[in-house]
Scaffold this motif. Structure first.
Motif, PDB file in Angstrom:
ATOM      1  N   LEU A 192     217.232 102.775  75.106  1.00 42.98           N
ATOM      2  CA  LEU A 192     216.655 103.670  74.115  1.00 42.98           C
ATOM      3  C   LEU A 192     215.182 103.838  74.448  1.00 42.98           C
ATOM      4  CD1 LEU A 192     216.866 105.219  71.391  1.00 42.98           C
ATOM      5  CD2 LEU A 192     216.230 103.065  70.291  1.00 42.98           C
TER       6      LEU A 192
ATOM      7  N   VAL B  76     211.657 105.437  72.915  1.00 38.21           N
ATOM      8  CA  VAL B  76     211.006 105.993  71.725  1.00 38.21           C
ATOM      9  C   VAL B  76     209.768 106.766  72.180  1.00 38.21           C
ATOM     10  CG1 VAL B  76     209.866 105.466  69.533  1.00 38.21           C
ATOM     11  CG2 VAL B  76     211.836 104.101  70.281  1.00 38.21           C
TER      12      VAL B  76
ATOM     13  N   GLY C 227     206.791 110.030  71.067  1.00 37.62           N
ATOM     14  CA  GLY C 227     206.176 110.793  69.982  1.00 37.62           C
ATOM     15  C   GLY C 227     205.164 111.769  70.535  1.00 37.62           C
TER      16      GLY C 227
ATOM     17  N   LYS D 207     205.253 105.400  66.643  1.00 30.35           N
ATOM     18  CA  LYS D 207     206.236 105.031  67.676  1.00 30.35           C
ATOM     19  C   LYS D 207     206.472 103.523  67.707  1.00 30.35           C
ATOM     20  CE  LYS D 207     203.664 106.950  70.787  1.00 30.35           C
ATOM     21  NZ  LYS D 207     202.601 107.577  70.008  1.00 30.35           N
ATOM     22  N   THR D 208     205.396 102.739  67.655  1.00 29.33           N
ATOM     23  CA  THR D 208     205.532 101.287  67.698  1.00 29.33           C
ATOM     24  C   THR D 208     206.227 100.771  66.452  1.00 29.33           C
ATOM     25  OG1 THR D 208     203.579 101.085  69.100  1.00 29.33           O
ATOM     26  CG2 THR D 208     204.273  99.106  67.922  1.00 29.33           C
TER      27      THR D 208
ATOM     28  N   VAL E 137     208.446 102.392  64.602  1.00 30.70           N
ATOM     29  CA  VAL E 137     209.867 102.750  64.720  1.00 30.70           C
ATOM     30  C   VAL E 137     210.568 101.817  65.708  1.00 30.70           C
ATOM     31  CG1 VAL E 137     211.460 104.536  65.533  1.00 30.70           C
ATOM     32  CG2 VAL E 137     209.568 105.151  64.038  1.00 30.70           C
ATOM     33  N   ALA E 138     209.962 101.601  66.864  1.00 35.35           N
ATOM     34  CA  ALA E 138     210.573 100.734  67.877  1.00 35.35           C
ATOM     35  C   ALA E 138     210.739  99.311  67.349  1.00 35.35           C
ATOM     36  CB  ALA E 138     209.730 100.734  69.146  1.00 35.35           C
TER      37      ALA E 138
ATOM     38  N   ILE F 293     213.658  99.145  64.870  1.00 36.95           N
ATOM     39  CA  ILE F 293     214.939  99.166  65.592  1.00 36.95           C
ATOM     40  C   ILE F 293     215.218  97.798  66.201  1.00 36.95           C
ATOM     41  CG2 ILE F 293     216.137 100.111  67.602  1.00 36.95           C
ATOM     42  CD1 ILE F 293     214.610 102.776  66.999  1.00 36.95           C
TER      43      ILE F 293
ATOM     44  N   LYS G 269     206.409  98.034  76.420  1.00 44.00           N
ATOM     45  CA  LYS G 269     205.503  99.137  76.103  1.00 44.00           C
ATOM     46  C   LYS G 269     204.598  99.322  77.322  1.00 44.00           C
ATOM     47  CE  LYS G 269     202.384 101.039  72.702  1.00 44.00           C
ATOM     48  NZ  LYS G 269     201.887 100.955  71.337  1.00 44.00           N
TER      49      LYS G 269
END
Length: 70
Positions: A12, A14, A16, A23-24, A26-27, A30, A45
């Motif tokens: 996956l 991620v 933006g 983004k961080t 959301v990641a 998850i 990252k």
């Protein structure tokens, strides 16, 4: 990529449109949910932006720590 003679490893990415859009966050969400359901995800990252420009490495948020830790 295949895991040691097993099925393909799901991936996956991620992305933006700007710095500071979450983004961080959301990641990390998850990853934490995957851990909570018994999975062992890995995270990477490759770049960080939006710092103060001093060129020093700065923490990037919860995803930088071990995902299983709180």
């Amino acid at each position: 990529q295949v895991a040691m003679n097993g099925p393909p490893i799901p991936r996956l990415f991620v992305a933006g449109t700007d710095t500071g859009v979450g983004k961080t966050v959301v990641a990390t969400t998850i990853l934490r949910r995957l851990v909570a359901t018994g999975h062992r995800p890995g995270a990477y990252k490759p770049a960080a932006s939006g710092g103060d420009g001093d060129g020093l490495s700065e923490p990037i948020g919860p995803a930088q720590t071990s995902v299983g830790e709180k």
